[in-house]
Write an enzyme that holds these catalytic residues in place. Structure first.
Site, PDB file in Angstrom:
ATOM      1  N   ASN A  77     -34.024   9.758  23.673  1.00  0.00           N
ATOM      2  CA  ASN A  77     -32.638  10.179  23.478  1.00  0.00           C
ATOM      3  C   ASN A  77     -31.728   9.046  23.026  1.00  0.00           C
ATOM      4  O   ASN A  77     -30.742   9.290  22.333  1.00  0.00           O
ATOM      5  CB  ASN A  77     -32.105  10.765  24.789  1.00  0.00           C
ATOM      6  CG  ASN A  77     -30.601  10.916  24.787  1.00  0.00           C
ATOM      7  OD1 ASN A  77     -30.047  11.772  24.113  1.00  0.00           O
ATOM      8  ND2 ASN A  77     -29.916  10.063  25.546  1.00  0.00           N
ATOM      9  N   SER A  90     -30.792  14.507  14.802  1.00  0.00           N
ATOM     10  CA  SER A  90     -29.426  14.887  14.444  1.00  0.00           C
ATOM     11  C   SER A  90     -29.450  15.742  13.177  1.00  0.00           C
ATOM     12  O   SER A  90     -30.326  15.593  12.329  1.00  0.00           O
ATOM     13  CB  SER A  90     -28.591  13.631  14.178  1.00  0.00           C
ATOM     14  OG  SER A  90     -27.353  13.959  13.572  1.00  0.00           O
ATOM     15  N   TYR A 143     -27.593   5.605  10.136  1.00  0.00           N
ATOM     16  CA  TYR A 143     -27.828   6.586  11.198  1.00  0.00           C
ATOM     17  C   TYR A 143     -28.594   7.789  10.651  1.00  0.00           C
ATOM     18  O   TYR A 143     -29.597   8.218  11.233  1.00  0.00           O
ATOM     19  CB  TYR A 143     -26.498   7.020  11.798  1.00  0.00           C
ATOM     20  CG  TYR A 143     -26.626   8.047  12.906  1.00  0.00           C
ATOM     21  CD1 TYR A 143     -26.915   7.660  14.211  1.00  0.00           C
ATOM     22  CD2 TYR A 143     -26.438   9.405  12.647  1.00  0.00           C
ATOM     23  CE1 TYR A 143     -27.037   8.594  15.229  1.00  0.00           C
ATOM     24  CE2 TYR A 143     -26.554  10.340  13.655  1.00  0.00           C
ATOM     25  CZ  TYR A 143     -26.856   9.935  14.945  1.00  0.00           C
ATOM     26  OH  TYR A 143     -26.977  10.860  15.941  1.00  0.00           O
ATOM     27  N   ALA A 183     -30.448   7.985   8.008  1.00  0.00           N
ATOM     28  CA  ALA A 183     -31.799   7.589   7.613  1.00  0.00           C
ATOM     29  C   ALA A 183     -32.692   7.373   8.825  1.00  0.00           C
ATOM     30  O   ALA A 183     -33.875   7.729   8.821  1.00  0.00           O
ATOM     31  CB  ALA A 183     -31.741   6.324   6.766  1.00  0.00           C
ATOM     32  N   SER A 184     -32.134   6.785   9.891  1.00  0.00           N
ATOM     33  CA  SER A 184     -32.934   6.546  11.095  1.00  0.00           C
ATOM     34  C   SER A 184     -33.376   7.854  11.730  1.00  0.00           C
ATOM     35  O   SER A 184     -34.502   7.976  12.222  1.00  0.00           O
ATOM     36  CB  SER A 184     -32.147   5.706  12.107  1.00  0.00           C
ATOM     37  OG  SER A 184     -31.074   6.441  12.675  1.00  0.00           O
ATOM     38  N   LYS A 185     -32.509   8.865  11.708  1.00  0.00           N
ATOM     39  CA  LYS A 185     -32.860  10.156  12.295  1.00  0.00           C
ATOM     40  C   LYS A 185     -33.854  10.907  11.408  1.00  0.00           C
ATOM     41  O   LYS A 185     -34.737  11.619  11.924  1.00  0.00           O
ATOM     42  CB  LYS A 185     -31.601  10.988  12.529  1.00  0.00           C
ATOM     43  CG  LYS A 185     -30.674  10.406  13.586  1.00  0.00           C
ATOM     44  CD  LYS A 185     -31.361  10.271  14.949  1.00  0.00           C
ATOM     45  CE  LYS A 185     -30.400   9.826  16.041  1.00  0.00           C
ATOM     46  NZ  LYS A 185     -31.051   9.744  17.370  1.00  0.00           N
TER      47      LYS A 185
END
Length: 251
Positions: free
Chosen positions: A88, A144, A157, A159-161
């Site tokens: 999380n 997300s 953010y 791209a990371s998700k």
């Protein structure tokens, strides 16, 4: 949903979705290890408020691979084993390309990927190796809608998700022979401290109006979905990504 005799490690459990998910698992009978990064006092208060006994508390900077390995080992020592992992924890920093210096751009991308993607990958590796020995487990990643909808002001953010989604689907295929399910929940805006600044700003109404329900998600709604995915009966959902965005973005 009954999680009696189950153990759960939740990252980023000192607030928001992590806190609510910890309460939901504990209420359903699980023993929970709450991971925190810096908010020790908040994490301790949450642990003390959880129903049931035998809950744990572990700390690590998720950008530090060695600290992650030690944290997972400590969680196993406190709980005895880990049945369920909830990835999380995450960071969000706005860095619009046309307003951000090149050096700041590099910094934000590195920090975001180190926690949101590499941190989750390293935790998953350490926990999955433990689960493989037991030939059982559930891993639920918190992604997300930004992975699909885009994050124009927080590209790292988004791209990371998106990377987290791909990680989960790849591992769902690899870990299935060991009876390990890997699922993902992808919320939109949620009523948490992370989103509070936006929701309380003049943008708040327009954000809420993105959903035909004219609101954003409650943390309890995301937690409910996480528990559903982690349940024994949900194994055939492995590899799935469940949107919890109130129809604010459809794919």
């Amino acid at each position: 949903m009954n999680f009696q005799n189950k153990t759960v490690l939740i990252t980023g459990a000192s607030g928001g979705i992590g806190r609510t998910t910890a309460i939901a698992f504990a209420t359903a009978g699980a023993r929970v290890a709450l991971h925190y990064g810096q908010r020790q006092e908040s994490a301790q208060q949450i642990r003390e408020s959880l129903p049931g006994e035998g809950h744990g508390l572990v700390q690590a900077d998720l950008a530090d691979a060695i600290a992650v390995e030690q944290m997972v080992s400590e969680a196993i020592a406190q709980l005895g084993h880990i049945d369920i992992l909830v990835n999380n924890a995450g960071v969000y920093q706005e860095h619009p390309l046309d307003q951000t210096s090149y050096s700041d751009w590099q910094t934000v991308w590195q920090q975001t990927l180190n926690v949101n993607l590499l941190g989750a990958a390293n935790i998953t590796y350490c926990v999955a190796r433990h689960m493989i020995e037991r030939r059982s487990g559930r891993i639920v990643n918190v992604s997300s809608r930004g992975a699909f909808r885009g994050e124009p002001n927080a590209t790292a953010y988004g791209a990371s998700k998106a990377g987290l989604n791909a990680l989960g689907q790849s591992l769902a295929q690899h870990l299935a022979p060991y009876n390990i399910g890997v699922m993902t929940v992808a919320p939109g805006f949620v009523e948490t401290d992370m989103a509070r600044e936006v929701l309380d700003s003049p943008r708040g109404d327009s954000v809420r109006q993105q959903s035909p329900l004219n609101r954003v998600a409650r943390p309890e709604e995301v937690a409910h979905t996480i528990l559903f995915l982690a349940a024994d009966e949900s194994l055939f959902l492995t590899g799935g990504i469940v949107d919890v965005n109130g129809a604010s973005y459809l794919r």
